[in-house]
Design a protein around this motif. Structure first.
Motif, PDB file in Angstrom:
ATOM      1  N   TRP A  17       0.842  -1.194   0.000  1.00 19.35           N
ATOM      2  CA  TRP A  17       0.000   0.000   0.000  1.00 19.35           C
ATOM      3  C   TRP A  17       0.879   1.246   0.000  1.00 19.35           C
ATOM      4  O   TRP A  17       2.080   1.169   0.225  1.00 19.35           O
ATOM      5  CB  TRP A  17      -0.960   0.000   1.185  1.00 19.35           C
ATOM      6  CG  TRP A  17      -0.318   0.031   2.544  1.00 19.35           C
ATOM      7  CD1 TRP A  17      -0.099   1.125   3.337  1.00 19.35           C
ATOM      8  CD2 TRP A  17       0.169  -1.097   3.294  1.00 19.35           C
ATOM      9  NE1 TRP A  17       0.493   0.764   4.521  1.00 19.35           N
ATOM     10  CE2 TRP A  17       0.666  -0.595   4.527  1.00 19.35           C
ATOM     11  CE3 TRP A  17       0.238  -2.474   3.055  1.00 19.35           C
ATOM     12  CZ2 TRP A  17       1.229  -1.420   5.501  1.00 19.35           C
ATOM     13  CZ3 TRP A  17       0.799  -3.292   4.021  1.00 19.35           C
ATOM     14  CH2 TRP A  17       1.279  -2.762   5.222  1.00 19.35           C
ATOM     15  N   ASN A  28      -2.660  -3.276  -9.571  1.00 16.94           N
ATOM     16  CA  ASN A  28      -3.216  -2.084 -10.230  1.00 16.94           C
ATOM     17  C   ASN A  28      -4.284  -1.393  -9.385  1.00 16.94           C
ATOM     18  O   ASN A  28      -5.103  -0.634  -9.906  1.00 16.94           O
ATOM     19  CB  ASN A  28      -3.780  -2.437 -11.610  1.00 16.94           C
ATOM     20  CG  ASN A  28      -4.883  -3.482 -11.546  1.00 16.94           C
ATOM     21  OD1 ASN A  28      -5.290  -3.894 -10.461  1.00 16.94           O
ATOM     22  ND2 ASN A  28      -5.341  -3.921 -12.709  1.00 16.94           N
ATOM     23  N   ASN A  29      -4.266  -1.629  -8.075  1.00 18.17           N
ATOM     24  CA  ASN A  29      -5.269  -1.014  -7.205  1.00 18.17           C
ATOM     25  C   ASN A  29      -4.818   0.374  -6.745  1.00 18.17           C
ATOM     26  O   ASN A  29      -4.633   0.634  -5.555  1.00 18.17           O
ATOM     27  CB  ASN A  29      -5.512  -1.906  -5.984  1.00 18.17           C
ATOM     28  CG  ASN A  29      -6.132  -3.235  -6.362  1.00 18.17           C
ATOM     29  OD1 ASN A  29      -7.301  -3.304  -6.701  1.00 18.17           O
ATOM     30  ND2 ASN A  29      -5.332  -4.289  -6.320  1.00 18.17           N
ATOM     31  N   ILE A  30      -4.621   1.274  -7.707  1.00 21.91           N
ATOM     32  CA  ILE A  30      -4.207   2.634  -7.383  1.00 21.91           C
ATOM     33  C   ILE A  30      -5.173   3.626  -8.025  1.00 21.91           C
ATOM     34  O   ILE A  30      -5.790   3.340  -9.050  1.00 21.91           O
ATOM     35  CB  ILE A  30      -2.767   2.928  -7.847  1.00 21.91           C
ATOM     36  CG1 ILE A  30      -2.604   2.648  -9.347  1.00 21.91           C
ATOM     37  CG2 ILE A  30      -1.759   2.099  -7.055  1.00 21.91           C
ATOM     38  CD1 ILE A  30      -1.236   3.036  -9.885  1.00 21.91           C
ATOM     39  N   ASP A  31      -5.304   4.807  -7.390  1.00 24.27           N
ATOM     40  CA  ASP A  31      -6.223   5.807  -7.917  1.00 24.27           C
ATOM     41  C   ASP A  31      -5.494   6.721  -8.904  1.00 24.27           C
ATOM     42  O   ASP A  31      -4.339   6.468  -9.278  1.00 24.27           O
ATOM     43  CB  ASP A  31      -6.869   6.600  -6.777  1.00 24.27           C
ATOM     44  CG  ASP A  31      -5.855   7.365  -5.932  1.00 24.27           C
ATOM     45  OD1 ASP A  31      -4.735   7.626  -6.406  1.00 24.27           O
ATOM     46  OD2 ASP A  31      -6.189   7.715  -4.776  1.00 24.27           O
ATOM     47  N   ASN A  32      -6.187   7.807  -9.336  1.00 24.65           N
ATOM     48  CA  ASN A  32      -5.586   8.684 -10.343  1.00 24.65           C
ATOM     49  C   ASN A  32      -4.423   9.511  -9.798  1.00 24.65           C
ATOM     50  O   ASN A  32      -3.763  10.227 -10.543  1.00 24.65           O
ATOM     51  CB  ASN A  32      -6.650   9.593 -10.968  1.00 24.65           C
ATOM     52  CG  ASN A  32      -7.366  10.456  -9.932  1.00 24.65           C
ATOM     53  OD1 ASN A  32      -6.985  10.464  -8.763  1.00 24.65           O
ATOM     54  ND2 ASN A  32      -8.400  11.165 -10.364  1.00 24.65           N
ATOM     55  N   GLU A  33      -4.174   9.410  -8.493  1.00 24.23           N
ATOM     56  CA  GLU A  33      -3.010  10.061  -7.895  1.00 24.23           C
ATOM     57  C   GLU A  33      -1.924   9.036  -7.561  1.00 24.23           C
ATOM     58  O   GLU A  33      -0.999   9.321  -6.807  1.00 24.23           O
ATOM     59  CB  GLU A  33      -3.426  10.816  -6.627  1.00 24.23           C
ATOM     60  CG  GLU A  33      -4.354  11.986  -6.918  1.00 24.23           C
ATOM     61  CD  GLU A  33      -4.851  12.662  -5.644  1.00 24.23           C
ATOM     62  OE1 GLU A  33      -4.939  11.977  -4.591  1.00 24.23           O
ATOM     63  OE2 GLU A  33      -5.137  13.865  -5.691  1.00 24.23           O
ATOM     64  N   CYS A  36      -2.500   3.812  -3.424  1.00 22.19           N
ATOM     65  CA  CYS A  36      -3.278   2.681  -2.912  1.00 22.19           C
ATOM     66  C   CYS A  36      -3.393   2.914  -1.412  1.00 22.19           C
ATOM     67  O   CYS A  36      -2.434   2.706  -0.659  1.00 22.19           O
ATOM     68  CB  CYS A  36      -2.565   1.363  -3.207  1.00 22.19           C
ATOM     69  SG  CYS A  36      -3.388  -0.066  -2.484  1.00 22.19           S
ATOM     70  N   LYS A  40      -3.407  -4.107  -0.373  1.00 22.63           N
ATOM     71  CA  LYS A  40      -3.962  -4.976  -1.405  1.00 22.63           C
ATOM     72  C   LYS A  40      -2.966  -6.089  -1.707  1.00 22.63           C
ATOM     73  O   LYS A  40      -1.759  -5.894  -1.648  1.00 22.63           O
ATOM     74  CB  LYS A  40      -4.248  -4.187  -2.686  1.00 22.63           C
ATOM     75  CG  LYS A  40      -5.307  -3.107  -2.531  1.00 22.63           C
ATOM     76  CD  LYS A  40      -6.693  -3.699  -2.287  1.00 22.63           C
ATOM     77  CE  LYS A  40      -7.748  -2.595  -2.210  1.00 22.63           C
ATOM     78  NZ  LYS A  40      -9.100  -3.154  -1.946  1.00 22.63           N
ATOM     79  N   LEU A 388      -8.582   9.012   4.372  1.00 24.55           N
ATOM     80  CA  LEU A 388      -9.614   9.496   3.459  1.00 24.55           C
ATOM     81  C   LEU A 388     -10.228  10.806   3.922  1.00 24.55           C
ATOM     82  O   LEU A 388     -10.788  11.559   3.125  1.00 24.55           O
ATOM     83  CB  LEU A 388     -10.707   8.440   3.294  1.00 24.55           C
ATOM     84  CG  LEU A 388     -10.256   7.139   2.631  1.00 24.55           C
ATOM     85  CD1 LEU A 388     -11.428   6.183   2.507  1.00 24.55           C
ATOM     86  CD2 LEU A 388      -9.640   7.406   1.266  1.00 24.55           C
TER      87      LEU A 388
END
Length: 435
Positions: A17, A28-33, A36, A40, A388
């Motif tokens: 993470w 590939n569990n990453i956001d647009n920034e 993660c 994961k 978050l």
């Protein structure tokens, strides 16, 4: 507390993470920034017995003793014979046939221990001789056997553990000696020498028999076979725990821990340019190194800068506060920012087995397989749900400071027990088994 000192007797799965711009997450569990935020699972690798991560790359030792790596291939640090990035785990084929027992990933290079004779292999960036002889070029794209005597082509043998940091390596041998080479900035090799670079693997003199060594970016520390702690190198953050902000080019025993048997030690990684200065008390609470130690009773001791709550010695959110610890502080004691409130009782009734220190965060593992993080959670590096919301919600999630050790809920929700962890500046890795 076997993991991170030697391979685990129990094989498990791998989770990562934090920030993942170069594929260091292995999934590939990453956001647009490229974040993660929660652990994961990494797929495509065998069951593992050892995990490690460094700047922008990750690695494991499989149950069969093979190394798999992924992330940034800059300087050849993935050991693939090239400088390509890989977002999925790749076997280090050049070491196949050699059973690997320990791996450590520094800022730009990697070292491992393997084979029946306890040989050392290094690869990646060779600035300031961090790879050891015979490497002479700036980069090594594949693993190279480290030599103790280049003229006689004699390999370094009898090594049980290796710790890599910024352009330097430290090893422990069967005799309990520490052998070092590479950059000697701030005296971080502990040799009492002013020379900036040490090319030939050299024994640190005048130490009792050692069981474990931890090389941070700017300094180092070791545990003796009787549980004493010795520290050396940069000391501007109070991170040597000797009561001053002075650096020391020779190892100094932490007499304040007399009577306490330490079983695990971790010096700050991922920190090349600290905001703290040597022997400057005006830079308190700013970004700088800190150290974590675990006793045989499962207690956690921290010392160094308190920046963003990374020592676990505060009650409230802090950025920079006059609460640096120049001697070891037992987490759960009186908070420095609110002493009249009494003890925090952090980790009350919990036995810890491992702790890791990065540039602006800390994490610990307990004997029930839970992981707790504290410090700064930006880029999702702490793996906690508070990321978050940040300090006040929304985009302020990048300002996520936690002084209280906070459990990573993912492992509890998925009924997973963590055997051990490692950290870089911006991402983490864990070895886990089902509960």
């Amino acid at each position: 507390v076997k993991l991170m000192r030697s391979v685990s007797s129990c094989a498990g799965f791998v989770y990562t993470w934090g920030l993942g711009k170069s594929g260091e997450q292995g999934h590939n569990n990453i956001d647009n920034e490229f974040v993660c935020a929660f652990p994961k699972r990494v797929i495509g690798i065998p069951k593992s017995v050892f995990v490690a991560c460094g700047e922008r790359c990750s690695g494991i030792i499989s149950e069969a003793g093979e190394i798999f790596m992924w992330g940034s291939g800059k300087y050849g640090r993935l050991g693939q014979g090239n400088e390509n990035n890989y977002s999925t785990p790749q076997i280090v084929k050049y070491l196949q046939g050699i059973r690997i027992t320990c791996i450590s990933i520094g800022e730009d290079h990697v070292g491992c221990v393997g084979g029946e004779e306890g040989n050392v292999y290094t690869w990646g960036n060779n600035r300031n001789g961090g790879l050891g002889p015979p490497s002479k070029q700036r980069d090594s794209l594949k693993p190279t056997l480290v030599l103790i005597n280049e003229d006689l082509n004699t390999p370094l043998i009898g090594i049980t553990q290796i710790s890599c940091s910024a352009q330097a390596c430290a090893c422990v041998n069967l005799e309990g000696q520490i052998i070092v080479w590479g950059s000697n900035q701030f005296g971080k090799l502990g040799l009492g020498q002013e020379t900036e670079v040490v090319i030939v693997p050299t024994i640190i003199p005048n130490l009792p028999p050692i069981s474990f060594v931890s090389m941070g970016s700017l300094y180092g520390g070791a545990i003796t076979k009787t549980g004493e702690v010795w520290m050396w190198g940069f000391g501007g953050g109070g991170n040597l725990g000797i009561g001053t902000r002075l650096s020391s080019s020779i190892p100094v025993k932490l007499s304040s821990l007399n009577g306490i048997k330490i079983v695990y030690l971790h010096c700050t990684v991922g920190q090349i340019n600290p905001a703290t200065k040597e022997n400057d008390s005006t830079t308190f609470g700013r970004e700088g190194p800190h150290t974590i130690a675990i006793s045989d009773q499962g207690e956690v001791y921290t010392w160094g800068t308190c920046h963003k709550g990374i020592l676990g010695n505060m009650k409230n959110h802090v950025l920079a506060f006059n609460g640096d610890e120049l001697f070891p502080y037992k987490i759960g004691g009186i908070p420095r920012d609110y002493p009249e409130s009494g003890k925090t009782n952090y980790f009350e009734g919990i036995k810890l087995i491992q702790g890791v220190a990065s540039s602006i965060h800390s994490s610990c593992v307990d004997d029930n397989g839970n992981v707790y993080s504290f410090g700064c959670g930006s880029d999702g590096r702490m793996g906690v749900s508070e990321y978050l919301n940040g300090l006040s919600g929304g985009r302020s999630r990048r300002k996520c400071y936690l002084s209280k050790p906070t459990v990573i809920e993912t492992f509890q929700k998925e009924k997973l027990s963590v055997l051990g962890i490692d950290t870089s500046r911006r991402h983490m890795i864990a070895l886990v088994v089902p509960k």
